[in-house]
Every structure is written in structure tokens, then in C-alpha cells.
Design a protein around this motif. Sequence first.
Motif, PDB file in Angstrom:
ATOM      1  N   LEU A  11       0.888  -0.984   0.130  1.00  0.00           N
ATOM      2  CA  LEU A  11       0.087  -0.238  -0.305  1.00  0.00           C
ATOM      3  C   LEU A  11       0.357   1.139  -0.138  1.00  0.00           C
ATOM      4  N   GLY A  12       2.209   1.469   1.259  1.00  0.00           N
ATOM      5  CA  GLY A  12       2.152   2.591   1.370  1.00  0.00           C
ATOM      6  C   GLY A  12       3.466   2.670   0.505  1.00  0.00           C
ATOM      7  N   CYS A  15       6.930  -0.303   3.702  1.00  0.00           N
ATOM      8  CA  CYS A  15       7.057  -1.217   4.908  1.00  0.00           C
ATOM      9  C   CYS A  15       7.363  -2.677   3.958  1.00  0.00           C
ATOM     10  N   ARG A  16       6.148  -3.617   3.832  1.00  0.00           N
ATOM     11  CA  ARG A  16       6.443  -4.816   3.164  1.00  0.00           C
ATOM     12  C   ARG A  16       6.717  -4.544   2.309  1.00  0.00           C
ATOM     13  N   HIS A  48       3.475   8.789   0.126  1.00  0.00           N
ATOM     14  CA  HIS A  48       4.687   9.125   0.897  1.00  0.00           C
ATOM     15  C   HIS A  48       6.087   8.367  -0.416  1.00  0.00           C
ATOM     16  N   ASP A 129      -0.447  -5.889   7.548  1.00  0.00           N
ATOM     17  CA  ASP A 129       0.120  -4.640   7.338  1.00  0.00           C
ATOM     18  C   ASP A 129       0.318  -4.399   8.737  1.00  0.00           C
TER      19      ASP A 129
HETATM   20  P1  4NP Z   1       3.286  -0.949   3.606  1.00  0.00           P
HETATM   21  O1  4NP Z   1       2.387  -0.183   5.189  1.00  0.00           O
HETATM   22  O2  4NP Z   1       1.872  -0.919   2.497  1.00  0.00           O
HETATM   23  O3  4NP Z   1       3.441  -2.337   4.022  1.00  0.00           O
HETATM   24  O4  4NP Z   1       4.381   0.061   3.489  1.00  0.00           O
HETATM   25  C1  4NP Z   1       1.887   1.218   4.991  1.00  0.00           C
HETATM   26  C2  4NP Z   1       2.290   1.816   5.142  1.00  0.00           C
HETATM   27  C3  4NP Z   1       1.749   3.687   5.339  1.00  0.00           C
HETATM   28  C4  4NP Z   1       0.578   3.231   5.863  1.00  0.00           C
HETATM   29  C5  4NP Z   1      -0.558   2.261   5.201  1.00  0.00           C
HETATM   30  C6  4NP Z   1       0.190   0.946   5.354  1.00  0.00           C
HETATM   31  N1  4NP Z   1      -0.671   4.477   6.486  1.00  0.00           N
HETATM   32  O5  4NP Z   1      -1.320   4.868   5.751  1.00  0.00           O
HETATM   33  O6  4NP Z   1       0.225   5.791   5.497  1.00  0.00           O
END
Ligand code: 4NP
Length: 157
Positions: A11-12, A15-16, A48, A129
Motif C-alpha cells: 500500500l505505502g 514497509c512490506r 509516501h 500490514d
Molecule cells: P506498507 O505499510 O503498505 O507495507 O508500506 C503501510 C504504510 C503506510 C500506511 C499504510 C500501510 N499509511 O496509511 O500511511
Amino acid sequence: MNKISVLFVCLGNICRSPAAEAIFISLLKKKKLTDGFIVDSAGTGSWHIGKKADSRMRIAAERRDINILSRARQINSKDFDAFNYILAMDDSNFRDIKNLKTTTSSSDFALIKKIQNFRSVFNEKEVPDPYFGGDEGFDYVLDILEDSVSGFLESIS
Ligand code: 4NP
């Protein structure tokens, strides 16, 4: 020889998917396969863009000698023509990627899959997440991804 290109998507993109990208790059180095691959990651969201990965994920990865160096970017229509594999972290990412493809690209080049299709040790059907949780969530994500990312590499080797 043509390189195999792989895009990890969450999503962002802080992280993953940066963790999956770095684990895959580290695995390719160990197996001396780096020259055969192009590896990247992206987010379905735009919040991001340009940022480094979340420091909690970078620190957890560094403890395993995995360096996360990527900067966040958003997936776009060109990616469907540029990558052999687009690997989603969870069902929601998978749906968002498919929707983006339907609305922006006619390319059937990229194979779109969920990374957990390649799991063997962990039973999780999605990579959870870790963003809003505690530090242990980041280690768990790395455990899950070390399993499924190596399963993916085996599946295409
Ligand atoms: P990602 O985690 O998808 O693993 O990078 C997230 C990072 C940020 C957000 C949600 C999930 N956010 O809502 O900002």
C-alpha cells in the motif's frame, strides 16, 4: 540474455514491499544471480512518494544483514509492460493493482500474483500490514517474506 524483472507492491511502499525487494536482492546476491534480474518495489498509494522505508522496518532488516535502500514510488500503468512479475503483498493490493490495470493499461505482459502464493513454512495468505502495530510485527513480516520470496525465486529458477 533477457533479464527477469520483478516488482513488489504494497500500500505505502515504505514497509512490506521495500522489505520484499531487499530480501530478494540479498537472496540473488547469495546465489550469484544479481545480473539476471531487475528488482523494484512500489505502492498503490501516493502518500509516501520519495520517502525512505519506515525506520522500524529498516532497523529490523539490518539486524538480518538486509539493507533496505529504496525510496517510495507509486505503481503506474507503464509497470504492466515493464515487469515480468508484479507481486502483491495482500488481497487489497492485488485488487487495486488489477483495477489499475483494467483502467489504465491494455498490456497483458506482467503476471500479477500474490507473494504468499509462494509460501511454504508460514500459513499466512497475506503479508500483514505492520504500520500501525508494534515492533514485533516488522520481524514477523520479515520472517514471512524470507519464506515466500525464496519460494518465488525457486518457482522461476
Ligand atoms: P506498507 O505499510 O503498505 O507495507 O508500506 C503501510 C504504510 C503506510 C500506511 C499504510 C500501510 N499509511 O496509511 O500511511
